[in-house]
Design a protein around this motif. Structure first.
Motif, PDB file in Angstrom:
ATOM      1  N   GLN A   1      18.220  -2.625   7.110  1.00 33.50           N
ATOM      2  CA  GLN A   1      16.796  -2.435   7.410  1.00 33.50           C
ATOM      3  C   GLN A   1      16.262  -1.210   6.675  1.00 33.50           C
ATOM      4  N   PHE A   2      14.962  -1.167   6.494  1.00 34.03           N
ATOM      5  CA  PHE A   2      14.282   0.090   6.195  1.00 34.03           C
ATOM      6  C   PHE A   2      13.288   0.342   7.318  1.00 34.03           C
ATOM      7  N   ARG A   3      13.379   1.573   7.858  1.00 35.63           N
ATOM      8  CA  ARG A   3      12.519   1.955   8.978  1.00 35.63           C
ATOM      9  C   ARG A   3      11.573   3.066   8.548  1.00 35.63           C
TER      10      ARG A   3
ATOM     11  N   ALA B   1      18.726   1.852   7.357  1.00 30.36           N
ATOM     12  CA  ALA B   1      19.446   1.788   8.640  1.00 30.36           C
ATOM     13  C   ALA B   1      20.245   0.497   8.678  1.00 30.36           C
ATOM     14  N   GLU B   2      21.233   0.474   9.539  1.00 28.01           N
ATOM     15  CA  GLU B   2      21.998  -0.757   9.743  1.00 28.01           C
ATOM     16  C   GLU B   2      22.022  -1.064  11.230  1.00 28.01           C
ATOM     17  N   ALA B   3      21.879  -2.324  11.574  1.00 26.18           N
ATOM     18  CA  ALA B   3      21.893  -2.760  12.970  1.00 26.18           C
ATOM     19  C   ALA B   3      22.736  -4.027  13.040  1.00 26.18           C
ATOM     20  N   PRO B   4      23.203  -4.353  14.233  1.00 28.76           N
ATOM     21  CA  PRO B   4      23.914  -5.633  14.353  1.00 28.76           C
ATOM     22  C   PRO B   4      22.950  -6.792  14.124  1.00 28.76           C
TER      23      PRO B   4
ATOM     24  N   MET C   1      11.099  -5.326   6.715  1.00 31.76           N
ATOM     25  CA  MET C   1      12.063  -4.951   5.673  1.00 31.76           C
ATOM     26  C   MET C   1      13.456  -4.995   6.285  1.00 31.76           C
ATOM     27  N   GLN C   2      13.998  -6.204   6.434  1.00 31.53           N
ATOM     28  CA  GLN C   2      15.339  -6.358   6.995  1.00 31.53           C
ATOM     29  C   GLN C   2      15.921  -7.705   6.568  1.00 31.53           C
TER      30      GLN C   2
END
Ligand SMILES: NC(=O)c1ccc[n+]([C@@H]2O[C@H](COP(=O)([O-])OP(=O)(O)OC[C@H]3O[C@@H](n4cnc5c(N)ncnc54)[C@H](OP(=O)(O)O)[C@@H]3O)[C@@H](O)[C@H]2O)c1
Length: 337
Positions: A9-11, A28-31, A101-102
């Motif tokens: 992602q971009f936050r 960022a990274e998320a599940p 953005m993910q």
């Protein structure tokens, strides 16, 4: 099925001050989320860069709610349904929507409306000429501009996603079309490939003098993507009963402080003219019909479209900055894979 995979992602990291910077967005990274009942999971393949993203990074409401620091950056995208708990959206369905953005995004079809790709088109076409910017050109030019045979039409931001299509639609309606863009290559493309009658390079030429030369009878339709000095130069040269379509004002999106007003607006009175703004989402119920008409024009070779596609998810912040320095001819997209 989505365990162990990462959702890149971009936050939003900071509210831009002046020109947007790459550091205003943070990686960022998320599940990868699992779809609930009534939801689908979309894997994005292309993410759209749009000038309006700059405004959404500020803390002000316009026609959509502002983003908060830490939110996934809002962005349109194209992708594939990779997991589905909905009977009407099978795995493999190709869709566009505001996925952010993910890599992965959940939708129940209402929170994030989904549009299926029109039959037989690829992601670049679905997001560009048949997507938001193509629809903006279609409704802005036809509904507000109302171009008529023999009219003189001027389009700014003419080599961009919206402007390049808006100008060609006016050509189709029998108008003389003059484009304003920011490089010799872009100006050549407008005239040689898209059939514009003339193009003005606003970075090297005097826009007012060129408009005087190219529009001796005045401007019947001005399709404005940029605002500022170019809007003023066009307002000074409108013909009787002209239509000035306020689509965008990119020249002001990265500025701070008060925005100077158009000095020449009173010509609207002298010329009995109309200046009107619009937001394309108000026409959403007619998008499918408009995309069908646009596709016929494309298939018949009457409308040409182009995209600048930048490779790699991590290029997204740089691509957003580059949108404002004119890196793109036609639609600007990032291919995420
Ligand atoms: N009303 C609506 O519903 C709606 C919907 C979509 C888009 N829009 C608006 O339509 C406009 C075009 O959007 P788009 O997505 O099609 O983007 P685009 O035109 O594909 O890309 C932006 C282009 O703007 C030009 N530009 C950048 N800074 C400029 C400046 N200071 N002065 C003049 N030109 C500048 C650059 O081209 P050059 O090399 O020519 O400078 C750049 O390539 C934007 O203003 C956008 O906000 C409105």
């Amino acid at each position: 099925m989505t365990a162990n995979r990462i959702n890149r992602q971009f936050r939003l990291a900071a509210r831009p001050q002046g020109m947007v910077k790459e550091s205003d967005l943070a990686y960022a990274e998320a599940p990868v989320p699992e779809p609930a009942a009534d939801e689908v999971l979309v894997k994005t393949s292309h993410i759209s860069l749009d000038p309006s993203m700059r405004g959404q990074m500020e803390n002000r409401a316009d026609y959509v709610a502002p983003l908060q620091i830490g939110d996934v950056m809002r962005a349109g995208g194209a992708g594939t349904v990779v997991a589905s708990n909905r009977a009407d959206l099978a795995v493999g369905t190709l869709v566009t929507g505001s996925f952010g953005m993910q890599d992965y995004c959940l939708s129940n079809g209402r929170d994030i409306p989904l549009r299926r790709f029109p039959a037989g088109v690829d992601a670049v076409t679905a997001l560009g000429v048949l997507g938001g910017t193509g629809m903006t050109a279609f409704f802005g030019m036809l509904e507000l501009g109302q171009p008529r045979q023999g009219n003189t039409v001027v389009v700014s931001g003419a080599a961009g996603a919206t402007g390049s299509i808006a100008g060609q639609i006016a050509r189709l309606k029998g108008c003389r079309v003059i484009g304003i863009a920011g490089s010799p290559d872009k100006c050549r493309w407008l005239v040689d490939d898209l059939g514009f009658d003339a193009a003005i390079n606003y970075k090297t030429q005097n826009v007012g003098e060129e408009l005087d030369r190219l529009c001796p009878q005045g401007i019947d339709v001005y399709f404005d993507n940029v605002g500022g000095e170019i809007l003023d130069a066009c307002l000074a040269r409108i013909a009787m009963h002209a239509r000035v379509v306020i689509c965008g004002g990119i020249s002001r999106y990265n500025t701070t402080g008060p925005i100077p007003g158009p000095r020449n607006y009173f010509n609207l009175v002298y010329r009995r003219a109309r200046m009107e703004g619009f937001i394309v989402i108000d026409y959403a119920s007619r998008f499918d019909q408009a995309a069908g008409e646009m596709k016929q024009w494309i298939d018949a070779g009457l409308i040409r479209h182009r995209a600048t596609v930048i490779d790699g998810f991590t290029a997204l912040p740089k691509a957003l900055v580059q949108l404002f320095s004119g890196v793109n001819t036609g639609k600007l997209l990032v291919k995420t894979d």
